[in-house]
Design a protein around this motif. Sequence first.
Motif, PDB file in Angstrom:
ATOM      1  N   ASP A  97      36.406  22.680  36.522  1.00  0.00           N
ATOM      2  CA  ASP A  97      35.457  23.760  36.227  1.00  0.00           C
ATOM      3  C   ASP A  97      35.871  25.093  36.828  1.00  0.00           C
ATOM      4  N   ASP A  98      36.432  25.071  38.029  1.00  0.00           N
ATOM      5  CA  ASP A  98      36.783  26.328  38.707  1.00  0.00           C
ATOM      6  C   ASP A  98      37.918  27.069  38.020  1.00  0.00           C
ATOM      7  N   PRO A 101      37.593  30.632  33.253  1.00  0.00           N
ATOM      8  CA  PRO A 101      37.073  31.979  33.529  1.00  0.00           C
ATOM      9  C   PRO A 101      35.657  32.168  33.009  1.00  0.00           C
ATOM     10  N   GLU A 102      34.963  33.151  33.553  1.00  0.00           N
ATOM     11  CA  GLU A 102      33.563  33.364  33.220  1.00  0.00           C
ATOM     12  C   GLU A 102      33.368  33.800  31.771  1.00  0.00           C
ATOM     13  N   ASP A 103      34.294  34.616  31.236  1.00  0.00           N
ATOM     14  CA  ASP A 103      34.145  35.074  29.859  1.00  0.00           C
ATOM     15  C   ASP A 103      34.257  33.921  28.858  1.00  0.00           C
ATOM     16  N   ARG A 105      33.304  30.839  29.485  1.00  0.00           N
ATOM     17  CA  ARG A 105      32.064  30.075  29.608  1.00  0.00           C
ATOM     18  C   ARG A 105      30.948  30.710  28.780  1.00  0.00           C
ATOM     19  N   VAL A 106      30.970  32.032  28.670  1.00  0.00           N
ATOM     20  CA  VAL A 106      29.922  32.731  27.924  1.00  0.00           C
ATOM     21  C   VAL A 106      30.098  32.550  26.418  1.00  0.00           C
ATOM     22  N   TRP A 111      32.415  24.426  26.602  1.00  0.00           N
ATOM     23  CA  TRP A 111      33.697  24.558  27.301  1.00  0.00           C
ATOM     24  C   TRP A 111      33.993  23.362  28.206  1.00  0.00           C
TER      25      TRP A 111
END
Length: 455
Positions: A97-98, A101-103, A105-106, A111
């Motif tokens: 999970d780490d 990247p955040e983008d 996930r959005v 994902w």
Amino acid sequence: KENWTPLDYIEQYIDKDLMKMIADCSNATSLSRSGAPLNASTDEIYHFFGACILMSCVPYPAIRMYWSKTTKLPAITEKFTRDRFFRLRRSLKVLIDDDVPEDLRVCDKFWKVRPFLNRILKGCKSQARPQCVSIDEQMIPFTGACPWRQYLPMKPNPVGMKNFVCATADGIVLDFDIYQGADALLEQVEQPGDLGLGGLVIDRLSQTLHPNTNIYCDRFFTSIQVMEHMMKKQMHVTGTVMKNRVNAAVQKLPTDKTMKKDGRGTSAQVTTEDGKICVVKWYDNKPVLMMSSVHAREPEDNCQRWNKKLKQYVTISRPNIIREFNSKMGGVDLADRMMSYYRMSGRTKKWTLRMLMHFTDLALSNSWLLYRKDLTVCEDDPVVLFQGKKRPVKAVPHVSFRRRANAHLPEMVNMKNAARCRAKGCSGKTRVQCVTCKVFLCLQGDRNCYTAFHT
């Protein structure tokens, strides 16, 4: 495919690299979260999925019963203990999970299982593209919490994640896309225009198809805009259509009351000015409205339909577009049916595990259908899948041999199970064999295939 084993078909979708990735990600995640190493090997992940497949074939009310003294299965209990199985099931991961990247996930709600889906999708896209395909919705049954859970009341499993699927007429899945909203589809389609959600799905799932492919779908996807858009891509769409999407055509066609008065089998059609799109209305038990850019009403044929008043089958006229649609449209439903026979249905609140199990079922269903299709070409019996034996199917004698003035006499064969009747179109079982042709044929009062076969 020559010299392929059943495992080779499965490895088109689930291979050793995928199992190794799951083992590595599960070990890393377990160590970072709890501090205790999971120490799962690639072979152990293989055994875990194999145990889940075996559990779907031998279903128990509770998973713990597979380790009970009276109901245990040695094939499962000899590989790992009950607690080890539940720990693997709880710790299963297909990525770290780490590292995401955040983008990403959005923009991608799924994902957490995307690497696994991509591997299954790669296997689906590697299959040969036929001339006719069907596109329909598929439900991934799940009643827990999920970011994009849907409710479709008309489906056998109404609650779950919605998956749009492209499949062949015999149920082999060629492509799929899990629904995340129309915005996600807009990013994958060039020049979407005013297609709507159904048109976006058709455009997305047709990206790997060849030109001049015939696409069959239901009324959710069909519209004039979709027809014109796909004709620009040299593809043809056929499907049922809603009345409000073809108002001009409905006004030119006979009314429901008129067609009901004329009787079952009545049909009518209208076409566009350029003759590229045809709308056909056919009355069976109720009116059916169809639209196509490749099929029309002619040539008509006859079909059998059940009459409730007479309590018998009657022969009625059927347009060509109806016949083609009925024979090509059921691919996605067939894939669903194959998966439902031995579905991995262990109870879970984790939507990620439910997704992994569902697409493993999809890979197994595809593998079995491909294996059976190849065996049919080789004239082998698909029932002997894992027995390693081949049973040749006796060829039916030529019609000239059947009609010769030989002694085509029937004989009763003393056998435990009746054999399949070899007459064309008959699915009955019989113990009557022709002594000359050496084929089994029905010889009954209401079904005399023996005489029809020899005349």
